[in-house]
Design an enzyme around this catalytic site. Sequence first.
Site, PDB file in Angstrom:
ATOM      1  N   TYR A 180     -12.693   5.356  -1.601  1.00 54.13           N
ATOM      2  CA  TYR A 180     -13.761   5.871  -0.755  1.00 54.13           C
ATOM      3  C   TYR A 180     -14.716   6.750  -1.557  1.00 54.13           C
ATOM      4  CZ  TYR A 180     -10.958   4.276   3.198  1.00 54.13           C
ATOM      5  OH  TYR A 180     -10.256   3.489   4.081  1.00 54.13           O
ATOM      6  N   ASN A 191      -9.331   7.139  -9.441  1.00 56.04           N
ATOM      7  CA  ASN A 191      -8.430   6.422  -8.550  1.00 56.04           C
ATOM      8  C   ASN A 191      -8.840   6.713  -7.116  1.00 56.04           C
ATOM      9  OD1 ASN A 191      -6.360   5.165  -7.199  1.00 56.04           O
ATOM     10  ND2 ASN A 191      -4.873   6.771  -7.586  1.00 56.04           N
ATOM     11  N   GLY A 244      -5.555   7.595   0.874  1.00 59.44           N
ATOM     12  CA  GLY A 244      -6.003   7.190   2.191  1.00 59.44           C
ATOM     13  C   GLY A 244      -7.458   7.455   2.512  1.00 59.44           C
ATOM     14  N   GLY A 277      -5.695  12.928  -3.319  1.00 60.98           N
ATOM     15  CA  GLY A 277      -4.753  12.448  -2.326  1.00 60.98           C
ATOM     16  C   GLY A 277      -5.099  11.036  -1.892  1.00 60.98           C
ATOM     17  N   GLU A 328      -8.175  16.350 -14.833  1.00 59.59           N
ATOM     18  CA  GLU A 328      -6.836  16.685 -15.322  1.00 59.59           C
ATOM     19  C   GLU A 328      -6.096  15.478 -15.862  1.00 59.59           C
ATOM     20  OE1 GLU A 328      -5.805  14.466 -11.852  1.00 59.59           O
ATOM     21  OE2 GLU A 328      -7.441  15.854 -12.230  1.00 59.59           O
ATOM     22  N   HIS A 347     -11.050  12.535 -12.092  1.00 58.07           N
ATOM     23  CA  HIS A 347      -9.894  13.389 -12.385  1.00 58.07           C
ATOM     24  C   HIS A 347     -10.032  14.090 -13.737  1.00 58.07           C
ATOM     25  CE1 HIS A 347      -7.163  12.186  -9.070  1.00 58.07           C
ATOM     26  NE2 HIS A 347      -7.913  11.088  -9.092  1.00 58.07           N
ATOM     27  N   CYS A 392     -11.411  14.526  -6.079  1.00 61.55           N
ATOM     28  CA  CYS A 392     -11.085  13.267  -5.407  1.00 61.55           C
ATOM     29  C   CYS A 392     -11.062  13.403  -3.883  1.00 61.55           C
ATOM     30  CB  CYS A 392      -9.772  12.716  -5.962  1.00 61.55           C
ATOM     31  SG  CYS A 392      -9.554  10.941  -5.666  1.00 61.55           S
ATOM     32  N   LEU A 393      -9.900  13.312  -3.235  1.00 65.23           N
ATOM     33  CA  LEU A 393      -9.863  13.429  -1.785  1.00 65.23           C
ATOM     34  C   LEU A 393     -10.411  14.775  -1.334  1.00 65.23           C
ATOM     35  CD1 LEU A 393      -9.058  12.226   0.972  1.00 65.23           C
ATOM     36  CD2 LEU A 393      -6.801  13.261   0.663  1.00 65.23           C
TER      37      LEU A 393
END
Length: 356
Positions: free
Chosen positions: A292, A289, A221, A219, A334, A332, A247-248
């Site tokens: 943070y 991607n 931000g 996700g 996937e 990632h 990731c997020l």
Amino acid sequence: MKAYLILEDGNVFEGESVGANKEVVSEFVFNTSMTGYVEVLTDPSYAGQSVVMTYPLIGNYGVCLEDQESTKPYVEGFVVNELARLGSNFRKNIDLKDYLIEHDIPCIQGIDTRHLTKIIRNKGCMNGMITTTKYDDLSEVMEKIHNFKVTGVVEKTTCDKPYKVGTGDRKVALLDFGAKKNIAKSLANRNIEVTVYPASTPASTIIEGNYDGVMLSNGPGDPSENVEIIKEVKKLSESGLPIFAICLGHQLMALAHGFKTEKLKYGHHGANHPVKDLNTGRVYISTQNHNYVICDDSIDRNIAKPWFINVNDQTIEGVEYMGKNIKTVQFHPEACAGPLDTDALFDEFEKMMEVK
């Protein structure tokens, strides 16, 4: 029509508008992928950001709608050196220029993307504006550029209501923080029934759903902004359910355990990032991607241990939680289009569910 890219450091690039005639302010990052621009455009993790593609020719195979990672593009703007006039591919549904116009995405071509990328690498990702207006006095727009912040983007990219993907004997709950569709597809391809839930779903709904495992998605931000979601992730982590996060989701799990995250200078965006499995010493090429990362020195080794690290800068790329059936990765597995080196991590998740 002429177009301009104005960076918050005062640099101005002049090029040609080849997308929507629209003025946008966003954060600018660069992506080093040679292919996969459709997947980049439709990755919800780019919400609030404009993407500079370092590869010089973009759009040469058009747009195949089947390759979209979501139902629409999420990038705010697109920056290329040259946009192919005509895409050539038997799977093509539409040319990239027409796709960008259809989805109201401004795109600027004809600028030196190598020079632009060097600026971002040296100074860090920064805010900027894409516009077709020539401003003689930049003070008119600099306040708007400086004040922009990527915020509230998980709520903008998550699904509105639960839905199912695939069928199978095992059942997995996928929390959608801005999920790429290939996460659910990768699970469904392994005969797993996936129920995708909105990001605000209470942990109790998942725990009471009698699922074999939980997947936390990627996700956009700043992860620390999602205070209420982090509380629910903490509850999930204490449920005993097998959990795999990407990731997020990986960052939110760390924050739920009291670890810290920080913003990288210019992030990791591309399909050629080497990551090392600390258990085996093996190196994989991954798609990434994110802006943070988890702070290594904030990880309590009694609670968790690093699983993967980035070979280039030694940042944390994966975490295993001690005494819990929880594993998380920053990259990632996937990825499509991208390297498939780490696709087997979905098999690892299956093994985690076997010992539930």
